[in-house]
Design a protein around this motif. Structure first.
Motif, mmCIF file in Angstrom:
data_model
loop_
_atom_site.group_PDB
_atom_site.id
_atom_site.type_symbol
_atom_site.label_atom_id
_atom_site.label_comp_id
_atom_site.label_asym_id
_atom_site.label_seq_id
_atom_site.Cartn_x
_atom_site.Cartn_y
_atom_site.Cartn_z
ATOM 1 N N ILE A 27 3.404 8.936 -4.441
ATOM 2 C CA ILE A 27 3.024 8.941 -3.025
ATOM 3 C C ILE A 27 4.183 8.432 -2.169
ATOM 4 N N SER A 46 1.963 16.386 -7.230
ATOM 5 C CA SER A 46 2.487 15.439 -6.247
ATOM 6 C C SER A 46 3.288 16.123 -5.149
ATOM 7 N N ARG A 91 1.264 7.036 -9.989
ATOM 8 C CA ARG A 91 0.672 7.775 -8.871
ATOM 9 C C ARG A 91 1.124 7.195 -7.537
ATOM 10 N N ASP A 92 1.116 5.863 -7.422
ATOM 11 C CA ASP A 92 1.581 5.227 -6.186
ATOM 12 C C ASP A 92 3.063 5.538 -5.937
ATOM 13 N N GLN A 93 3.844 5.546 -7.003
ATOM 14 C CA GLN A 93 5.264 5.856 -6.844
ATOM 15 C C GLN A 93 5.466 7.293 -6.360
ATOM 16 N N ASP A 119 0.839 -1.186 0.000
ATOM 17 C CA ASP A 119 0.000 0.000 0.000
ATOM 18 C C ASP A 119 0.882 1.248 0.000
ATOM 19 N N ALA A 120 0.708 2.105 -0.994
ATOM 20 C CA ALA A 120 1.592 3.266 -1.153
ATOM 21 C C ALA A 120 1.477 4.239 0.007
ATOM 22 N N GLN A 130 1.826 2.570 -12.432
ATOM 23 C CA GLN A 130 2.143 2.699 -11.006
ATOM 24 C C GLN A 130 2.637 4.103 -10.641
#
Length: 396
Positions: free
Chosen positions: A159, A192, A155-157, A115-116, A153
């Motif tokens: 975060i 971000s 957006r998760d990266q 989970d990011a 990935q």
């Protein structure tokens, strides 16, 4: 029904100061253990967090260890969600309390989760704890993300990267400086906040970033990043001698650099100018700098594009003031004297002569005296002749 009554009693209990702090820990730990679901435990943990008391650290750590042991990725979607939410609360509070004794558990949560948001929270908490033993791990992960996004990935990266930047920035370990600095130039989107946060963090996380910045300058192919590394060093709290040394190395790189593209030529020129400006402001007086300044002057293309850095090399020679600098300035004036006898000096040359005389006055080195005496008997403009007199009066 019994658990609902217990939860209600627990929440009411929070407002009563009937127990000492250590008794609060015992009571609330027991209440936490009595809860049937992670959703209920989450509500209890919110109340525990209001104490802002480090004496809860063992309980929080034990709760986090229990969650990790239960495998955060197992269960129904709802169960997994509740586990992640509770874990985020636990790692965040351990970070807020700066419970470094729980760092191993928080790092386990960082490594074990996909989970990011939880991963980012764990990274930030490790920074708040100043758990520098994990700086290398976090720096490695941020460096890997800096390379570029993985398809689907991104957006998760972003975060995770933001959490890593915040964590490493708070950790203030030199190990993390380079990836944080490079993150400020990364692929991350504006929304971000990674780049902006990384820029602020790299400006404050270490007092002496010289080693990392010099490594970036010499190894990174981007001319923009090279310039930023040099500027960051000059604006840092690094010792003056280290700043001078990096400026000198940057200038040496700049005079050896050959470019064909006009944009890159100007970028390298800006690096040379920044290096010389740094040497001037830092009052560099090393004889090792003089050959580099001579090379800059002799790179002059007799046009407007090179006038500024040519003149700046003379400014730096004046501040340098060593015998090597004075000898070169004297030989240069002698050359201009020969040209002036045949009226060969252009208006541009006379601008440089004016700067040369100003630099001689700054240097106050008697090695320039003979060239000045010779110049007084040549048909220079009256303004230049008066400036020569002033320089001679200033010499020791």
């Amino acid at each position: 029904m019994k658990k609902s009554l217990l939860l209600g009693a627990a929440l009411a209990l929070f407002g009563v100061n009937a127990f000492a702090i250590n008794e609060n820990v015992i009571v609330w730990e027991e209440i936490y253990k009595q809860m049937d679901s992670n959703a209920q435990r989450y509500q209890i943990m919110l109340k525990i967090m209001e104490f802002k008391d480090r004496e809860f650290t063992p309980m929080l750590q034990s709760a986090l260890d229990g969650l990790i042991a239960s495998r955060l990725d197992l269960g129904s979607s709802g169960e997994r969600h509740d586990k992640i939410e509770l874990a985020k609360l636990l790692v965040t509070e351990l970070g807020n309390l700066k419970s470094v004794e729980a760092a191993e558990s928080v790092f386990a949560a960082y490594k074990d989760t996909a989970d990011a948001v939880l991963k980012a929270a764990a990274a930030e908490s490790l920074g708040n704890m100043r758990a520098a033993q994990y700086a290398e791990n976090l720096a490695f992960d941020l460096a890997a993300i800096n390379v570029g996004p993985v398809a689907s990935q991104g957006r998760d990266q972003e975060i995770v990267a933001l959490g890593l930047v915040r964590g490493l920035g708070a950790m203030r370990s030199p190990v993390g400086f380079e990836p944080v600095f490079l993150a400020s130039f990364g692929w991350y989107s504006g929304k971000s906040a990674v780049k902006e946060t990384a820029k602020d963090a790299s400006a404050a996380m270490v007092d002496d970033p010289t080693e990392s910045l010099l490594k970036v300058f010499l190894a990174n192919p981007s001319l923009d990043i090279k310039l930023a590394a040099l500027e960051t060093e000059l604006n840092s709290k690094a010792p003056t001698d280290k700043k001078r040394d990096m400026a000198r190395q940057a200038l040496a790189w700049g005079v050896d650099r050959a470019e064909d593209d006009a944009i890159r030529i100007r970028a390298v020129q800006k690096i040379r100018l920044t290096a010389m400006n740094g040497l001037v402001s830092l009052e560099d007086k090393s004889a090792d700098t003089v050959p580099l300044l001579v090379r800059v002057f002799e790179m002059d293309k007799k046009n407007d594009a090179t006038l500024e850095e040519t003149a700046r090399s003379l400014v730096a020679m004046g501040v340098n003031g060593t015998d090597a600098a004075a000898s070169y300035m004297a030989s240069l004036l002698t050359t201009y004297n020969s040209r002036q006898r045949s009226q060969a000096n252009t208006a541009r040359d006379k601008m440089l002569i004016k700067q040369l005389l100003s630099s001689m006055q700054t240097a106050k080195n008697p090695l320039v005296k003979n060239a000045l005496l010779q110049a007084q008997y040549i048909n220079y403009d009256n303004g230049l002749l008066r400036q020569m007199e002033d320089v001679l009066k200033a010499l020791p």
